[in-house]
Structures are given as structure tokens and as C-alpha cells.
Design a protein around this motif. Sequence first.
Motif, PDB file in Angstrom:
ATOM      1  N   VAL A 137       2.722   7.035  -9.714  1.00 23.30           N
ATOM      2  CA  VAL A 137       2.567   6.360  -8.191  1.00 23.30           C
ATOM      3  C   VAL A 137       3.730   5.731  -7.282  1.00 23.30           C
ATOM      4  O   VAL A 137       3.872   5.288  -5.861  1.00 23.30           O
ATOM      5  CB  VAL A 137       1.000   5.620  -8.430  1.00 23.30           C
ATOM      6  N   TYR A 138       4.644   5.051  -8.276  1.00 25.65           N
ATOM      7  CA  TYR A 138       5.618   3.920  -7.760  1.00 25.65           C
ATOM      8  C   TYR A 138       6.413   4.921  -6.804  1.00 25.65           C
ATOM      9  O   TYR A 138       7.382   4.247  -5.978  1.00 25.65           O
ATOM     10  CB  TYR A 138       6.355   3.914  -9.107  1.00 25.65           C
ATOM     11  N   ALA A 139       5.859   6.514  -6.899  1.00 24.88           N
ATOM     12  CA  ALA A 139       6.750   7.646  -5.402  1.00 24.88           C
ATOM     13  C   ALA A 139       6.420   6.945  -4.826  1.00 24.88           C
ATOM     14  O   ALA A 139       7.412   8.226  -3.579  1.00 24.88           O
ATOM     15  CB  ALA A 139       7.069   8.787  -6.614  1.00 24.88           C
ATOM     16  N   LEU A 140       5.536   6.775  -4.454  1.00 26.11           N
ATOM     17  CA  LEU A 140       5.020   7.216  -3.268  1.00 26.11           C
ATOM     18  C   LEU A 140       4.808   5.309  -2.316  1.00 26.11           C
ATOM     19  O   LEU A 140       4.414   5.196  -1.211  1.00 26.11           O
ATOM     20  CB  LEU A 140       3.286   7.079  -3.119  1.00 26.11           C
ATOM     21  N   THR A 141       6.104   4.808  -2.742  1.00 26.27           N
ATOM     22  CA  THR A 141       6.159   3.227  -2.449  1.00 26.27           C
ATOM     23  C   THR A 141       7.705   3.135  -1.612  1.00 26.27           C
ATOM     24  O   THR A 141       8.532   3.662  -2.457  1.00 26.27           O
ATOM     25  CB  THR A 141       5.771   2.231  -3.038  1.00 26.27           C
TER      26      THR A 141
ATOM     27  N   LYS B 291       6.920  11.873   2.370  1.00 29.05           N
ATOM     28  CA  LYS B 291       5.637  11.699   3.305  1.00 29.05           C
ATOM     29  C   LYS B 291       6.114  13.134   4.334  1.00 29.05           C
ATOM     30  O   LYS B 291       5.203  13.250   4.495  1.00 29.05           O
ATOM     31  CB  LYS B 291       6.851  10.429   3.812  1.00 29.05           C
ATOM     32  N   GLU B 292       7.371  13.774   4.253  1.00 28.96           N
ATOM     33  CA  GLU B 292       7.204  15.333   5.044  1.00 28.96           C
ATOM     34  C   GLU B 292       7.081  16.166   4.517  1.00 28.96           C
ATOM     35  O   GLU B 292       6.321  16.864   4.863  1.00 28.96           O
ATOM     36  CB  GLU B 292       9.009  15.146   4.761  1.00 28.96           C
TER      37      GLU B 292
ATOM     38  N   GLN C  20      -1.409  -2.555  -9.165  1.00 29.73           N
ATOM     39  CA  GLN C  20      -1.560  -2.897  -7.902  1.00 29.73           C
ATOM     40  C   GLN C  20      -0.028  -3.123  -6.667  1.00 29.73           C
ATOM     41  O   GLN C  20       0.246  -3.436  -6.110  1.00 29.73           O
ATOM     42  CB  GLN C  20      -1.102  -4.213  -9.190  1.00 29.73           C
ATOM     43  N   LEU C  21      -0.556  -1.709  -6.739  1.00 31.80           N
ATOM     44  CA  LEU C  21      -0.276  -0.906  -5.861  1.00 31.80           C
ATOM     45  C   LEU C  21      -0.555  -0.710  -4.676  1.00 31.80           C
ATOM     46  O   LEU C  21       0.093   0.063  -3.525  1.00 31.80           O
ATOM     47  CB  LEU C  21       1.009   0.046  -5.856  1.00 31.80           C
ATOM     48  N   ALA C  22      -1.755  -0.172  -4.707  1.00 32.02           N
ATOM     49  CA  ALA C  22      -2.843   0.142  -2.829  1.00 32.02           C
ATOM     50  C   ALA C  22      -2.383  -0.711  -2.231  1.00 32.02           C
ATOM     51  O   ALA C  22      -1.308   0.208  -0.609  1.00 32.02           O
ATOM     52  CB  ALA C  22      -4.336  -0.697  -3.466  1.00 32.02           C
ATOM     53  N   ASP C  23      -1.543  -1.919  -1.421  1.00 32.39           N
ATOM     54  CA  ASP C  23      -0.719  -2.140  -0.827  1.00 32.39           C
ATOM     55  C   ASP C  23       0.539  -1.811  -0.095  1.00 32.39           C
ATOM     56  O   ASP C  23       1.688  -2.408   0.919  1.00 32.39           O
ATOM     57  CB  ASP C  23      -0.848  -3.810  -0.218  1.00 32.39           C
ATOM     58  N   GLN C  24       1.092  -1.384  -1.246  1.00 37.94           N
ATOM     59  CA  GLN C  24       2.462  -0.586  -0.858  1.00 37.94           C
ATOM     60  C   GLN C  24       2.372   1.242  -0.899  1.00 37.94           C
ATOM     61  O   GLN C  24       3.343   1.100  -0.637  1.00 37.94           O
ATOM     62  CB  GLN C  24       3.611  -1.317  -2.512  1.00 37.94           C
ATOM     63  N   LEU C  25       1.795   1.260  -1.427  1.00 35.50           N
ATOM     64  CA  LEU C  25       2.213   3.067  -0.861  1.00 35.50           C
ATOM     65  C   LEU C  25       1.674   3.179   1.287  1.00 35.50           C
ATOM     66  O   LEU C  25       1.659   2.495   1.771  1.00 35.50           O
ATOM     67  CB  LEU C  25       0.578   3.594  -0.673  1.00 35.50           C
TER      68      LEU C  25
END
Length: 112
Positions: free
Chosen positions: A49-53, A63-64, A83-88
Motif C-alpha cells: 500500500v506504500y506504493a500508492l503514496t 496513477k497512469e 495509517q495511510l488513508a490520508d496519504q494515498l
Amino acid sequence: MRNKIVLLLSDQLGQGDRGLGQTVLETFFVLLKQQEEKPAAVFCMNRGVYALTDQSLASVHLKELADAGVPVLACKTCVEFYQLADQLTVGEISGMNYFLELAGKHEVLTIS
């Protein structure tokens, strides 16, 4: 790739040097987005999921892919844990039920 789900389990590819692993992961997504046939979806779990930040250069390429119509999904439990919801910066939060539905219809290509 059209009938595959990419399951991303980490924010790097491989278990060696972290910087190298992040570069290799970015290269994977650069090449994947250039393919004529795109995957059915990309599902990110655990550290994937860090790859989405913005912490990951891969997020630009994910994103592309999303802009090209490929669903890019983040495991809800994992996003909450880290705790990444606001960092995606890309992708939608999804549940394990949807991943199981996708996995039942498509071959899963696991990237870790």
C-alpha cells in the motif's frame, strides 16, 4: 496480462537493497503501463500500500495505469494498519472480499 491480477505485497521488489528494490519495482510498473494489454487490476496488500503514496516512485506509474482504466486497489485493513488513508495519491480502498472475487476470475501474479 489482460487476464491477470497483479498482487503487490511490498513497496520494493525483492529482499535485497531497499533502494534497488524500489527502483526495480518502479521499472516493473513503467514497463507494465507500456504494455498493450493491461492487467485486470492491481491489488496492494501489506507494505504494497506504500506504493500508492508519494513515498514511492511507483505511485506515478500506478496513477497512469489507473488513468488507463486499470483498477488500482488498496487493502483496507493494510491502509488502516499503516495509517495511510490520508496519504494515498492513487487507488481506491477495497476489501479482501473483492480481492477474492477478482482472484476467482483471474490468474494472480504476486509481486513481493
